[in-house]
Scaffold this motif. Structure first.
Motif, PDB file in Angstrom:
ATOM      1  N   GLN A  20       0.824  -1.205   0.000  1.00  0.00           N
ATOM      2  CA  GLN A  20       0.000   0.000   0.000  1.00  0.00           C
ATOM      3  C   GLN A  20       0.869   1.270   0.000  1.00  0.00           C
ATOM      4  O   GLN A  20       0.552   2.240  -0.681  1.00  0.00           O
ATOM      5  N   ALA A  51       1.063   4.566  -2.618  1.00  0.00           N
ATOM      6  CA  ALA A  51       0.513   5.810  -2.045  1.00  0.00           C
ATOM      7  C   ALA A  51       0.678   6.983  -3.016  1.00  0.00           C
ATOM      8  O   ALA A  51      -0.140   7.893  -3.031  1.00  0.00           O
ATOM      9  N   ASP A  52       1.725   6.958  -3.825  1.00  0.00           N
ATOM     10  CA  ASP A  52       1.908   8.060  -4.782  1.00  0.00           C
ATOM     11  C   ASP A  52       1.621   7.593  -6.212  1.00  0.00           C
ATOM     12  O   ASP A  52       2.168   8.135  -7.167  1.00  0.00           O
ATOM     13  N   GLU A  69      -9.464   7.497   1.445  1.00  0.00           N
ATOM     14  CA  GLU A  69      -9.428   6.404   0.479  1.00  0.00           C
ATOM     15  C   GLU A  69      -8.004   6.305  -0.026  1.00  0.00           C
ATOM     16  O   GLU A  69      -7.359   7.326  -0.281  1.00  0.00           O
ATOM     17  N   ARG A  70      -7.521   5.093  -0.149  1.00  0.00           N
ATOM     18  CA  ARG A  70      -6.176   4.881  -0.683  1.00  0.00           C
ATOM     19  C   ARG A  70      -6.296   3.775  -1.731  1.00  0.00           C
ATOM     20  O   ARG A  70      -7.341   3.150  -1.850  1.00  0.00           O
ATOM     21  N   THR A  84      -5.868   0.261  -2.357  1.00  0.00           N
ATOM     22  CA  THR A  84      -5.707  -0.886  -1.459  1.00  0.00           C
ATOM     23  C   THR A  84      -5.810  -2.183  -2.261  1.00  0.00           C
ATOM     24  O   THR A  84      -6.217  -2.188  -3.421  1.00  0.00           O
ATOM     25  N   PRO A 100      -9.285   1.716  -5.415  1.00  0.00           N
ATOM     26  CA  PRO A 100      -9.433   2.557  -4.236  1.00  0.00           C
ATOM     27  C   PRO A 100     -10.261   1.867  -3.153  1.00  0.00           C
ATOM     28  O   PRO A 100     -11.261   1.219  -3.441  1.00  0.00           O
ATOM     29  N   SER A 109      -7.625   1.333   4.009  1.00  0.00           N
ATOM     30  CA  SER A 109      -6.589   0.493   4.624  1.00  0.00           C
ATOM     31  C   SER A 109      -7.217  -0.513   5.578  1.00  0.00           C
ATOM     32  O   SER A 109      -6.724  -1.627   5.749  1.00  0.00           O
ATOM     33  N   THR A 127       3.180   0.129   6.599  1.00  0.00           N
ATOM     34  CA  THR A 127       2.576   1.356   6.074  1.00  0.00           C
ATOM     35  C   THR A 127       3.373   2.587   6.504  1.00  0.00           C
ATOM     36  O   THR A 127       3.024   3.714   6.123  1.00  0.00           O
TER      37      THR A 127
END
Ligand code: GN1
Ligand code: MG
Length: 373
Positions: A145, A149-150, A216-217, A219, A248, A251, A294
């Protein structure tokens, strides 16, 4: 058996591999796609590849799904290279098809296939054996994850809409019970009553997500412990696999699904669930591994919900298994009659355990150095 080998040989021939097929056999215990390990001869050397036939009844837009996987794996590969880390075992490598310029074969007769380079010297576990394995797995999912992230590639397609929208999952169960197409509802009245009794749990994460209270990430969304490969020698989490649902999400979906699988002392379909207790040592190892993986990205609101996420994802999976039982086992592959009902009961037993153990788990979590203060 022979027909299967012929099929695998034919499919392999459609991928850009200059190796000769030797043998192939089913691989792993996934419930959705068909996976095969194929051994080939490459100039006198034996190599292995993984062939997978996608379940296109479930993944309705497989080409878009494959674009997600290409985008995600190339992003991760670029980042690992920039860090000077070897990538051949740390991220999945897709093999291109001979024709069409795609990393898949979509054939009206053969089906929809993809091919990965096999990651040697690592394996997955359906039932995890030690807290250090749980730690490694969670750290690997956390790091996965973190690497995304970027992510700045093309927007990811939602491969299964509302995948972790638990209220929707509950509603679908209630609808299936009302329709009862196979007359199975009477045989699981107690399970349905239990599912209804926990309805207040269903919207907890979905509501926070909708309100924007939890970020929201990108995932993984299917962090079952057997979706991460651990090195056979060092035990290190090497590679996250099964990328079909990378999109999206929260986590906490990923953490919760790890709890569901790693804290269960039994296989997820074991019917012998009397007094099932969640493994607290595994829970703590997961929390430590995930927080480390993380790298401090989790917000206080997320850290406070780690136990709830474990309960919620266990509940959600139980709802899904029970729904599939009522709908006639059309989603999760079954190996015996009543298999999905056994799976649902097992999940609900684990949820009961996680509820009984909630206070103790929270107390232990608050003592973790990474969470204390
Ligand atoms: C499926 O594909 P597999 O077996 O890793 C399912 C998960 C469930 C899991 C339950 C795309 O995972 O969501 O949690 O079974 N994957 C999909 O064992 O629905
Ligand atoms: Mg899998």
């Amino acid at each position: 058996m022979e027909a299967q080998e012929t099929l695998l040989r034919t499919v392999l021939g459609r991928f850009l591999v200059e190796a000769d097929f030797i043998s192939g056999r089913p691989h792993g215990t996934g419930h959705i796609n068909d996976t095969f390990a194929v051994t080939c001869d490459l100039g006198g050397r034996r190599i292995r590849l993984l062939l997978q036939r996608l379940n296109t009844r479930i993944f309705l837009k497989p080409a878009e799904l494959m674009r997600n996987i290409e985008a995600v794996t190339s992003h991760i590969r670029r980042k690992l290279e920039a860090l000077g880390l070897p990538c051949s075992r740390r991220v999945l490598t897709l093999v291109q098809a001979r024709e069409g310029g795609t990393p898949y074969v979509d054939d009206p007769v053969l089906g929809f296939w993809r091919c990965y380079v096999f990651i040697e010297g690592a394996r997955t576990f359906d039932v995890i054996e030690s807290p250090s394995q749980a730690f490694q797995a969670a750290r690997a999912f956390g790091a996965f994850q973190g690497l995304l992230a970027d992510y700045d590639g093309p927007p990811l397609h939602e491969t299964i809409p509302a995948f972790h929208h638990t209220p929707g999952r509950l509603q679908r169960l209630l609808d299936a019970a009302a329709r009862d197409p196979l007359g199975r509802a009477a045989g699981c009245a107690e399970d349905l009553a239990f599912a209804r009794s926990r309805a207040p749990l269903a919207p907890v994460l979905a509501d926070l997500q909708a309100a924007g209270a939890i970020p929201e990430r990108i995932t993984h969304n299917d962090t079952k412990l057997n979706n991460v490969m651990l090195d056979e020698e060092t035990g290190e989490g090497v590679c996250v696999v099964d990328l079909d649902t990378v999109m999206p999400g929260l986590s906490l979906f990923d953490f919760g699904d790890m709890v569901r699988t790693a804290c269960n002392p039994l296989a997820e379909d074991d019917p012998d669930v009397g007094g099932l207790e969640a493994r607290e040592d595994m829970f703590m190892a997961l929390a430590e591994g995930y927080l480390e993986g993380t790298g401090g990205a989790l917000l206080a609101v997320e850290r406070d919900l780690l136990v709830t996420a474990g309960q919620l994802l266990t509940y959600e999976c139980g709802l899904r298994f029970l729904t599939d039982h009522l709908e006639g086992d059309t989603y999760f592959r079954i190996h015996r009659p009543g298999h999905n009902l056994d799976r649902a009961r097992n999940q609900f037993a684990l949820l009961r355990g996680l509820e009984r153990q909630e206070t103790g788990l929270r107390r232990r979590l608050s003592a973790l150095p990474a969470l204390a203060g």
